[in-house]
Design a protein around this motif. Structure first.
Motif, PDB file in Angstrom:
ATOM      1  N   GLY A   1      33.523  43.576  35.433  1.00 52.38           N
ATOM      2  CA  GLY A   1      34.333  42.893  36.167  1.00 52.38           C
ATOM      3  C   GLY A   1      35.535  42.912  35.673  1.00 52.38           C
ATOM      4  N   PRO A   2      36.572  42.193  36.048  1.00 55.70           N
ATOM      5  CA  PRO A   2      37.931  42.417  35.697  1.00 55.70           C
ATOM      6  C   PRO A   2      38.055  42.292  34.256  1.00 55.70           C
TER       7      PRO A   2
ATOM      8  N   LEU B   1      32.756  38.876  30.086  1.00 59.76           N
ATOM      9  CA  LEU B   1      31.706  39.884  31.081  1.00 59.76           C
ATOM     10  C   LEU B   1      30.480  38.833  31.309  1.00 59.76           C
ATOM     11  N   ALA B   2      29.748  39.207  32.610  1.00 62.31           N
ATOM     12  CA  ALA B   2      28.911  38.359  32.993  1.00 62.31           C
ATOM     13  C   ALA B   2      27.748  38.314  31.996  1.00 62.31           C
TER      14      ALA B   2
ATOM     15  N   VAL C   1      34.403  46.403  43.652  1.00 62.77           N
ATOM     16  CA  VAL C   1      33.860  47.150  45.009  1.00 62.77           C
ATOM     17  C   VAL C   1      33.186  48.224  44.452  1.00 62.77           C
ATOM     18  N   VAL C   2      31.838  48.384  45.036  1.00 62.96           N
ATOM     19  CA  VAL C   2      30.833  49.559  44.793  1.00 62.96           C
ATOM     20  C   VAL C   2      30.762  50.277  45.786  1.00 62.96           C
TER      21      VAL C   2
ATOM     22  N   THR D   1      37.428  47.914  40.283  1.00 62.97           N
ATOM     23  CA  THR D   1      37.684  46.612  39.939  1.00 62.97           C
ATOM     24  C   THR D   1      38.960  46.586  39.958  1.00 62.97           C
ATOM     25  N   SER D   2      39.336  45.413  40.689  1.00 65.12           N
ATOM     26  CA  SER D   2      40.829  45.071  40.467  1.00 65.12           C
ATOM     27  C   SER D   2      40.981  43.841  39.853  1.00 65.12           C
ATOM     28  N   ASP D   3      42.460  43.438  39.677  1.00 65.22           N
ATOM     29  CA  ASP D   3      42.609  42.171  38.924  1.00 65.22           C
ATOM     30  C   ASP D   3      42.398  41.118  39.671  1.00 65.22           C
ATOM     31  N   SER D   4      42.822  41.088  41.123  1.00 66.99           N
ATOM     32  CA  SER D   4      42.667  39.848  41.660  1.00 66.99           C
ATOM     33  C   SER D   4      41.563  40.197  42.713  1.00 66.99           C
TER      34      SER D   4
END
Length: 2033
Positions: A24-25, A30-31, A143-144, A166-169
């Motif tokens: 994630g960002p 982390l998840a 995005v995958v 991964t983008s910040d927003s």
């Protein structure tokens, strides 16, 4: 109803798992990871469920995940070609260079040039594979992007590629992009050129504030968004960005801003889109109620919805026209007057002002003027303004027009109407920001017709797509989900420029629908929830989704919960190959329960299948309260399909109400190529209705529920039954028997069909229906069907046969014809087109195995329709069909009358081979062959090709005719483009054009039948010998000239970056080292490197050019400045140590003068030889000014003696220049960062070197990229040398561009260009000189008046004021003169703007002197004060001004031939006048005169000597002192000095004019003068002249001769240079720093750029040479008095690459080759020295030819392929050439003895019958030779039988011929023919090949076929004739039987065995025999009377060949002795013909 192709898979987006694992960002924790599995199973379950159902209800609130899927369709044929190319390349690389291992990672070769995109006729019946899918999955910020299928075989890791972003927003939107958006126009072109298997894919990811584009080749782009975007749409022209409608208004002003923006490339700006409505009004699209519904990336149609009128409309996206841009732009001003009406709009949405003057009814009666206007109402335009009230005045346009000017409105509203914006601008002098110009325009073309629909039913479409149905009609479909309707609007002209949409839409009821493009169907989910397939508006079938869908364990009828069966363990992967296998091996009781397994595609940890549904049941365990009994209907919800999504290829996903998803695959229409072709054939002849009827029947029959994969036979049987049933004929029973299949399989495929192997003989008795299933064991049909899962393919087949054959009676003929069947009328057309297809398949070797199926079918139909010629035609091909010739015919005349198109069958059966034979023989009276598009393209192509070869272009259309059935489906498809070929080209070139127009490649040609292949190959062979010029790569690949294909790539060559050899094939080029780089990564041992900056000079190229001596090594030694010099001084006995050391240091000081000039030479030698990587820092060799004593090895430095302190300043500068010049102009990434990165950190000396380095970068054009800030940082330090280097470098980089920035930069350093009031700057003299030269370079050739005026002024600039401008004035005036010369270069007096300056007169005055004239110009005030230091008097000081003025005149009138000006330069011809001129000015005047009279310069001695006035020549014979006459006072010294200077000037002119030409006359002239001057010392002449003058003139001569031989490395000049260089020490006081400078510059010129460059002959180059080699050289290292030393490097501007470098394309190594050139105006070629060599100036050449016996000829010709040569020379790129077979290169075989051995082999024909294997080893370098020799012909140690020996010998002959004649590609033809001849079982196709070749070769004499081995082919023909005659003899009885029967009767066939039958029919075909032929000939008499027979045959018009066959048969029949000699007989026959 049809079944899905494979059991459904449960679908879970693949990206979900990746996203879960993804961190994630950055800013989020982390998840949390999932709990270990064993301990908390329940929690685990909850987690899983949570994941799987998240976001499926894609509500805006929870829409955290979304995904799109698209198909990756890979054309497998193309993939095979790519693989083949890759194999070839790897094969090539194995022999070339060290990196053979790396060769396996090769990319494929560049494909054919700019191959036009294939117009693929969409084959609806594509037997295509859905190869792959890719998925783009978005979850919050991640995005995958994954590719690959989830397949059972893969154990769950079928995904082979995955990328996460991964983008910040949070990510708002993601999609796949098409290639053209990512690439610019240029890159798009390049990609088309080198479509290296163009696999570029890209995705676009948009988050809150930016749009990012990622490509799979690693590139990414970032575009910031300036406004909130609600949606992104992809179109053919890029992206459309839709602005959030809420923010479209500027809140407090209610000014509508544009809502839709277009973006054509990731780096371009988003531009507003213009909307052009149906009424023609134009403006930005600003309405908030417009929204885009649909676009697609391969079309320009956009579907929009207008929320105000509730209507959809379609607009076309196109580029805007300039008028529209202006129109929208003009409204900038209009917008300001509109504030009145605008302000009323107040808070309403702006659209309310649109209603002005409209009737309220307008809203629902009309829209966009498209309604029915018959009602008599006025026709309303879109805004409700009636069209009758024409738009008038500003107000009329206001509502629409002003929308285009949001900025202006904003400005005007801010200015609050108090003053106009224009006035504000005037006040502040601010230029208004230009608004962004629009790029795209949406042009309205259609509005939906909603007449009669109530308002509340109007809704915006939720989904739309474009669909092309199976019969080629295109629809725009959009789904209205609320009202469950799918609207289909017919599009005509889709894809073209004129698209039209129909006014009425068709409607299908649909809850959801998706388009399956490649299947040409729509999958519709109807309101009841079942899945239905449509094509267009026609229903094809319902889809039966297997019971697998039942949710797993829900009890069937009972409402009481039953215990759930334990979840089945997941089946082992190997059991999952097919469901059947799984079932039979599963052995698990739960398998038979109501759920069957769903193949899992989720990878969640422990999710068994029962999980999902069983979960509900277990829910009550969590709650203490018992759940209510779930009612049945609720349970059903599980099974209700809610929507469809993600169509890709033939797959789509069904989404259920529970959120569960299943991915299903729909079956394809067929699996085999044969059926694809058959269906395409039907499409050509049936009307759309009939064709769809067929498709529906076939699709349902092909895929009934429960069906499995078919074998080819099964699928064909099915097709045939379907077709026969539709034609109204029931299948004749015995056709289906395996027996008959086996029989027709005998010749071509031994099929194992139904278990019985074909016997091939067998009598005709088993034709009755009893044997229908006799040949197959009855399958396990007696089995109980309770275990119905277990059925097999055999059962299915059995069922099929039962159903189709049951109704037949015992005799098999009691069936009826159904006249009303849908295709009954079309039987003739179907039969005829399938026959044409059958003939066409014969021409493709790939389809041979399919022929028996078609033949059987067509034969049966031919019998039914009593078509004898067809019946015979098929029997000749497959004799075993004759078993059934006696069948009664089924269709009578009464049936025929009902059919259409009978005329097709009135002619004999068309045979493509017979037609080919007619063409070759050239028969006139032949029916043209029918050609139906898409059915027998290949037949037509081959007929055309053969016709072109044999008859030329005139009769191309004579042999075939186009057959079209007017109402057929095909009329919906676009026509093929017409092909055209050049009429006046040679035939073999026309052939090439035709083949390319047919889009055939070598591989296709290899699939032709052998005879046609041979005919075409011969024509291609001619083209190979004389190829057309300047064609595409594909052309050259066709004719197997890979080197020409490589040349076609040359114009697209880009500089190879950095070290060009990492990882790829090691290809040598002009800079390759002599020893190729080692494969290992370890660096070269250090001791080999000398760090003299010439380590890369030991190139292969120099070795090839100078193979026999060490001259390059010697040059390197002479130019080495980084090592101490050796001081050899002997200590004489009397000297003290102190004196001895001083002596040594004096010697060292003298040597240092030489060492300090070495960098100038080294810079020339290493010019442009390096491509640094961006990360490399450049090391500079140090300038070593110490000595070394040879014996003791002590270092000697200058300590005892005096020497100037800054002696090293300029030499260090030159050292920097030398290093900088190494960098090639093609090096990439040399930008500000890199330059600053290479800036030295430490001591002062380095700053000097860096100054030189900057200048060098500028000379090579790299300073263009230096940022303005960096320039400022350099200049602000006020370092004199840096400023000189930088100013000169920047001006050279911008030479001739008049760049304003650079002008400003230079003006700061030149007082004359500053205004009078400017602040006085203290600028060093050298910087001012550099700036002056810079101005000259920057304005070169521009004749700019102001600049010329200033420069003229500066030549005569007086000294002063006060102490200024007193030193080095000569240099300043001289540079001003050169600059003026450059600015007016070659313009003479032509520029009108310079007339009033009277340049020539003023310059003349500066040259010869006169009274000073008053100063004008901006600085005139300044010079009121005279100088305190220099007193010049009233006359102009010509010692200062003359050199500059003289050369300025010379350059200004360059090549003008102006006699008046030349007259001024004439040397004085009397002793009196001679005293008026300084001798060294005579040198400059001679040069100037040469420049003016450029055309008159000749290299011979006569012209040279004529330059010195003949009147003075008598005084050159200097008398000795004794006999000097008393009276005369002759100034011998002046005359001698004048002579030296004039001769030097003349030599310099020759040097300039013949620079780089290696002219031998000039060489002789100049060498003689040099020798003369060298002999002066010690003679009277030498004494008179003085050593200094002789020395300076000698240097000019040396420079001149080196110019003539620039880049040639001439050895004799090198010797002179080496001698002159050795003059060092106190005994040569006249040898100065300047002498050494000239000597080393001459040395550098000889080896310019490592022998790769020479001097250009353009005026600019000549001027640069004059500046660089100005003939006054400095005296010591700091001497800049007469000429700034930095200017010596300007020679770089005159350098030009003209190196013709040949490289062997097979080995990728440079090689030697002879080349010749044809000069313009010359008649014969001139042989140049062996290449690599420098070519003459290109403008003087017409042709350059490689004419070498060892290589295939290559020719570059002006106006044809000249640009290829120019590009290759410009890049110094190697030109590939191909070696001839059996030849060796000049290096391996210098005297060509070995190659000649190979050639004698080829010339002698007799040798080829007895060949030695060892001779063939000569050719082992060829690619195929070794493998063939070792595998086929190497037979050592094996005992061969006689037949084997014969075979080997014949193979050897064929192989030998192919290799020796350099025709390896003909070997397949030879071997195929050989195979045809030597087959044990000949068939019809073999016979035809030999007949065709026979016809082809007998057309002319043998000599007409020089390119194919006629003897070999004749040998094969003889073998074949022998075989035929033997068969004739053995089978004479059956043959006679055949000839005398009226019809073919099966009774006689039964007596002949299968193989004999086959042979008999081959003979029949070979001799063109027909049944009933001998019917009229009386054969009764005992003896055969040949004369009478011949006469009777003659009456029957039989051909000689046929007569010969008949006589053979009769001869074999008659037992009598032959009375007539056969030879005579034949001769007679021919004569009678």
């Amino acid at each position: 109803m049809i079944a899905v192709a494979e059991p459904p898979l449960e679908f879970v987006p693949r990206g979900r798992l990746s996203a879960a694992e993804h961190p994630g960002p950055h800013d989020q924790p982390l998840a949390r990871h999932q709990l270990p599995t064993s301990e908390y199973p329940l929690v685990q379950r909850l987690q899983n469920v949570n994941i799987s159902s998240a976001g499926l209800e894609e509500s805006p609130a929870g829409g955290q995940e979304s995904w799109t899927i698209r198909e990756l369709y890979d054309d497998y044929e193309a993939a095979e070609e790519r693989a083949a190319r890759r194999r070839q390349l790897i094969e090539r690389t194995k022999r070339c260079g060290p990196k053979a291992a790396a060769a396996t990672q090769l990319t494929s070769l560049p494909q054919s040039l700019l191959d036009p995109p294939l117009e693929r006729r969409e084959e609806p019946m594509c037997d295509y594979m859905v190869n792959n899918e890719e998925e783009l999955y978005v979850h919050r910020n991640t995005v995958v992007w994954t590719q690959g299928f989830k397949d059972d075989d893969d154990d769950g890791d079928g995904v082979y590629r995955r990328m996460c972003f991964t983008s910040d927003s949070p990510v708002r939107f993601a999609c796949f992009l098409n290639r053209s958006f990512v690439r610019g126009r240029l890159a798009q072109l390049k990609a088309a050129v080198q479509s290296d298997d163009d696999k570029l894919t890209a995705i676009c990811v948009m988050d809150e504030d930016a749009l990012r584009v990622y490509c799979n080749d690693g590139e990414d782009f970032l575009a910031n968004l300036d406004f909130p975007v609600s949606q992104v749409w992809q179109t053919k022209h890029g992206l459309l960005l839709e602005k959030d409608s809420s923010s479209a208004l500027i809140s407090h002003l209610s000014i509508p801003m544009p809502r839709l923006f277009s973006m054509s490339h990731p780096l371009h700006e988003a531009c507003p889109v213009v909307l052009k409505t149906s009424t023609g009004s134009t403006g930005y699209m600003t309405e908030p109620e417009y929204s885009v519904v649909f676009t697609t990336d391969d079309s320009d149609l956009v579907l929009l919805y207008d929320a105000k009128f509730f209507k959809h409309f379609v607009a076309r996206l196109r580029k805007v026209t300039p008028d529209e841009v202006n129109y929208v732009g003009q409204q900038q001003e209009l917008g300001q007057t509109l504030l009145g009406p605008r302000s009323q709009a107040g808070g309403n949405s702006f659209s309310s002002t649109k209603q002005t003057g409209a009737t309220p009814k307008a809203t629902n009666t009309s829209f966009l003027g498209r309604n029915n206007t018959t009602t008599g109402q006025p026709n309303y335009s879109k805004f409700g303004l009636s069209q009758s009230q024409s738009f008038s005045g500003v107000l009329g346009q206001s509502n629409r027009a002003s929308l285009g000017t949001p900025l202006s409105q904003l400005q005007s509203s801010i200015s609050q109407q108090s003053m106009s914006v224009k006035d504000m601008r005037k006040m502040t002098h601010v230029k208004p920001a230009k608004p962004i110009e629009p790029e795209m325009c949406l042009e309205h073309i259609w509005t939906e017709n909603t007449y009669g629909t109530q308002r509340e039913f109007c809704e915006m479409a939720t989904r739309a797509f474009i669909h092309t149905d199976l019969v080629g009609q295109t629809f725009l479909c959009y789904l209205l989900a609320r009202s469950c309707r799918l609207q289909l609007v017919r599009l005509t002209g889709y894809g073209g420029s004129e698209v039209q949409l129909s006014t009425l839409a068709s409607t299908l009821s649909a809850k959801d629908a998706v388009g399956l493009n490649r299947l040409h169907m729509i999958a519709v989910l109807d309101p009841s929830g079942s899945l239905i397939l449509y094509t267009g508006t026609v229903l094809i079938s319902k889809v039966h989704i297997t019971p697998l869908l039942a949710p797993s364990a829900i009890p069937t009828a009972t409402a009481t919960p039953t215990p759930t069966p334990a979840p089945a363990p997941p089946p082992a992967p190997q059991q999952l190959k097919t469901p059947v296998a799984a079932r039979s091996t599963g052995g698990n009781p739960s398998k038979s329960s109501s759920f069957a397994e769903v193949r899992r595609s989720s990878l969640l940890p422990t999710k068994a299948q029962a999980d999902l549904a069983a979960f509900d049941e277990e829910l009550h365990m969590l709650s203490p309260i018992q759940p209510l009994a779930v009612s049945y209907t609720q349970r059903q919800a599980h099974n209700v399909c809610k929507s469809l999504r993600d169509p890709a290829g033939n797959r789509l996903t069904l989404v259920y109400a529970t959120g569960r998803m299943l991915r299903i695959a729909l079956p394809l229409l067929n699996d085999t190529r044969l059926l694809t072709r058959c269906v395409a054939t039907l499409r050509q002849v049936l009307s759309p209705g009939q064709f769809l009827h067929f498709v529906i029947r076939w699709y349902s029959a092909r895929n009934p529920p429960g069906s499995r994969d078919y074998s080819i036979e099964q699928e064909w049987l099915l097709f045939r039954c379907t077709l026969l049933a539709l034609m109204g004929l029931t299948a004749a029973p015995d056709v289906e028997t395996a027996e008959s299949y086996g029989r027709c399989g005998t010749p071509l495929l031994q099929t194992h069909f139904g278990g019985a192997t074909a016997t091939g003989s067998g009598d005709g008795s088993n034709c009755s229906s009893n044997s229908t299933l006799g040949a197959q064991d009855e399958p396990k049909k007696r089995r109980k069907y309770n275990d119905c899962e277990d059925f097999t393919d055999d059962d299915w087949e059995f069922l099929l046969l039962q159903t189709t054959l049951a109704p037949c009676g015992a005799d098999g003929h009691s069936y009826s014809v159904d006249v009303s069947a849908p295709l009954f009328q079309m039987i003739p057309a179907i039969f005829f087109s399938l026959h044409l297809l059958y003939e066409d398949l014969k021409l493709d070797a790939v389809f041979y195995s399919a022929l028996p199926y078609l033949a059987t079918f067509l034969h049966q139909l031919a019998i039914d329709m009593q078509l004898d010629s067809y019946v015979l035609h098929y029997i000749l091909d497959f004799p075993e069909l004759s078993n059934r010739t006696g069948k009664l015919s089924l269709l009578g005349a009464e049936h025929g009358a009902m059919m259409l198109h009978q005329e097709l069958l009135r002619v004999p059966a068309p045979s493509v081979f017979a037609q080919l034979e007619h063409i070759i023989v050239g028969e006139e009276e032949v029916l043209p062959y029918s050609f139906v598009a898409c059915v027998n393209e290949r037949s037509r192509n081959l007929l055309q090709l053969v016709s072109l070869v044999v008859h030329g272009q005139e009769r191309l259309k004579h042999w075939w005719q186009l057959l079209e059935i007017p109402e057929a489906v095909q009329s919906n498809y676009p026509r093929r483009v017409k092909r055209s070929i050049t009429a006046d080209a040679p035939r073999c070139h026309q052939m090439l054009e035709l083949i390319l127009a047919m889009r055939l490649t070598r591989r296709d040609i290899e699939r032709f039948p052998a005879a046609v292949h041979l005919i075409v190959a011969e024509a291609l062979e001619q083209a190979r010998l004389s190829p057309p010029m300047g064609c595409s790569m594909a052309t050259y690949e066709l004719i197997l000239r890979p080197e020409l294909a490589a040349h076609a790539q040359l114009p697209f060559l880009e500089a190879s970056n950095g070290q060009p050899h990492c990882g790829r094939v090691y290809k040598e080029d002009s800079l390759s080292a002599r020893c190729p780089p080692t494969g290992g990564p370890e660096p070269e041992p250090q001791e080999q490197l000398r760090h003299d900056d010439m380590d890369n000079m030991d190139t292969k190229l120099l070795r090839l050019r100078f193979p026999d001596d060490m001259r390059v090594e010697e040059v390197r030694r002479l130019l080495n400045s980084s090592e101490p010099v050796v001081i050899e001084v002997q200590q004489s006995p009397g000297t003290s140590d102190h004196e001895f050391i001083e002596e040594q240091e004096k010697q060292l000081f003298a040597l240092c003068a030489r060492t300090m000039t070495l960098p100038l030479g080294r810079g020339m030698f290493t010019l442009r030889t390096m491509m640094p990587r961006p990360s490399d820092s450049l090391s500079m060799p140090k300038l070593c000014l110490v000595g070394r004593e040879p014996v003791k090895g002590t270092t000697i430095e200058m300590q005892q003696i005096e020497f100037p302190a800054n002696m090293q300043m300029w030499p260090s500068f030159h050292n920097g220049v030398a290093t900088g010049l190494k960098i090639s102009p093609q090096a990439q990434d040399i930008d500000s960062t890199w330059i600053v990165y290479n800036k030295p950190k430490a001591q002062a000396n380095n700053a000097l070197e860096h100054a030189g380095f900057l200048m060098a970068l500028g000379l090579n054009g790299h300073l263009k990229t230096l940022s303005f800030m960096s320039v400022y940082k350099y200049l602000v330090k006020c370092d004199e040398m840096t400023n000189v280097g930088l100013l000169l470098g920047i001006s050279a980089a911008h030479r001739g561009s008049m760049d304003t920035k650079t002008t400003k930069l230079l003006s700061v350093h030149l007082e004359a260009l500053l205004p009078a009031t400017a602040m006085e700057l203290d600028i060093p003299q050298s910087t001012q000189v550099a700036a002056l030269m810079g101005i000259g370079l920057l304005y070169q050739g521009s004749a700019k008046r102001h600049i010329a005026e200033v420069l003229l002024q500066e030549i005569g600039r007086p000294p002063g004021p006060e102490m200024e401008n007193c030193v080095e004035r000569e240099s300043y005036a001289m540079t001003a003169g050169l600059s003026l010369g450059l600015v007016t270069l070659g313009q003479g007096e032509s520029p009108a703007g310079l007339r009033d300056l009277q340049l020539p007169d003023t310059l003349h005055y500066y040259m010869v002197g006169g009274v000073k004239r008053p100063i004008s110009g901006s600085q005139k005030e300044k010079y009121r004060l005279a100088s305190f230091q220099v007193r010049e008097g009233d006359n102009v000081n010509i010692d200062v001004t003359a050199p500059g003025a003289t050369l300025a005149l010379g350059l200004m009138f360059f090549n003008s031939g102006n006699a008046a000006i030349a007259e001024w330069m004439q040397p004085p011809d009397s002793r009196y006048l001679l005293d008026m001129v300084r001798p060294d000015f005579l040198l400059l005047r001679t040069i100037a005169r040469g420049l003016i009279l450029w055309q008159d310069i000749r290299p011979d001695n006569e012209w040279f000597q004529a330059q010195f006035p003949s009147t003075l020549r008598i005084h050159l014979l200097l008398p000795s002192h004794d006999d000097e006459p008393a009276g005369e006072d002759v100034d011998y010294e002046a005359i001698a000095q004048a002579y030296c200077n004039i001769m030097a000037g003349a030599a310099f002119c020759i040097g300039l004019k013949y620079a780089g030409t290696e002219d031998m006359v000039a060489f002789a002239t100049l060498r003689a003068v040099i020798k003369e001057f060298l002999s002066f010392p010690g003679t009277a002449m030498g004494e008179c002249t003085g050593r200094t003058t002789v020395e300076s003139c000698l240097m000019v001569l040396l420079i001149s001769i080196s110019l003539v031989f620039a880049g040639s490395g001439n050895c004799e000049i090198l010797r002179i240079i080496r001698y002159l260089r050795s003059r060092v020490g106190p005994q040569y006081p006249h040898i100065t720093y300047g002498s050494h400078m000239a000597i080393h510059m001459s040395l550098g010129l000889l080896f310019l750029g490592a022998g790769r460059f020479t001097i250009a002959k353009t005026p600019e180059s000549i001027a640069a040479l004059v500046c660089a080699f100005f003939p006054k050289f400095p005296i010591h290292s700091n001497d800049n008095r007469y000429h700034l030393q930095a200017l010596r490097h300007l020679y770089v501007l005159a350098v030009e690459p003209r190196l013709f470098l040949t490289r062997d394309i097979d080995t990728n190594q440079l090689c030697l080759a002879n080349i010749s050139v044809l000069e313009i105006g010359a008649n014969e070629m001139r042989r140049l020295p062996i290449a690599p060599c420098i070519l003459p100036v290109l403008s003087s050449l017409q042709q350059v030819v490689v004419d070498d016996e060892n290589y295939w000829p290559v020719c570059f010709e002006r106006s044809r392929n000249w640009h290829q040569l120019e590009k290759a020379l410009e890049m110094s790129a190697p030109i590939d050439i191909k070696k001839r077979t059996g030849c060796l290169s000049h290096l391996e075989d210098p005297d060509r003895l070995k190659s000649m051995l190979a050639q004698t082999l080829t010339m002698e024909q007799s040798i080829c019958w007895q060949i030695d294997m060892n001779d063939l080893q000569q050719f082992a370098s060829e690619r195929m030779v070794k493998p063939f020799l070792s595998r086929c012909l190497e037979t050592k140690g094996t005992d061969l039988s006689y037949p084997e020996l014969v075979k080997r010998h014949q193979m050897m002959l064929l192989f030998y011929n192919a290799v020796v004649k350099d025709r390896m590609h003909l070997l397949p033809v030879y071997l195929t023919l050989y195979d045809h001849v030597t087959k044990s079982m000949l068939n019809n196709i073999d016979v035809w090949q030999l007949k065709l070749i026979d016809a082809f070769l007998s057309r002319g004499r043998e000599t007409e076929h020089p390119l194919i081995s006629v003897e070999l082919i004749q040998m094969m023909q003889e073998l074949f004739k022998q075989e035929m005659e033997d068969s004739t003899r053995e089978l004479c009885l059956p043959l006679r039987e055949f000839l005398s029967r009226k019809r073919l009767d099966p009774s006689y066939v039964t007596t002949v065995s299968g193989p004999d039958l086959q042979r008999a029919f081959c003979v029949i075909n070979y001799y063109n025999l027909l049944p009933n032929m001998l019917n009229g000939v009386d054969l009764s008499t005992g003896t055969v009377n040949y004369m009478r027979l011949l006469y009777e045959f003659r009456q029957l018009n039989l051909g000689a060949h046929t007569i010969f066959g008949l006589l053979k048969i009769l001869q074999a029949l008659s037992t009598e002795v032959v009375t007539l000699d056969e030879a005579a007989l034949l001769a007679y026959t021919m004569a009678t013909q």
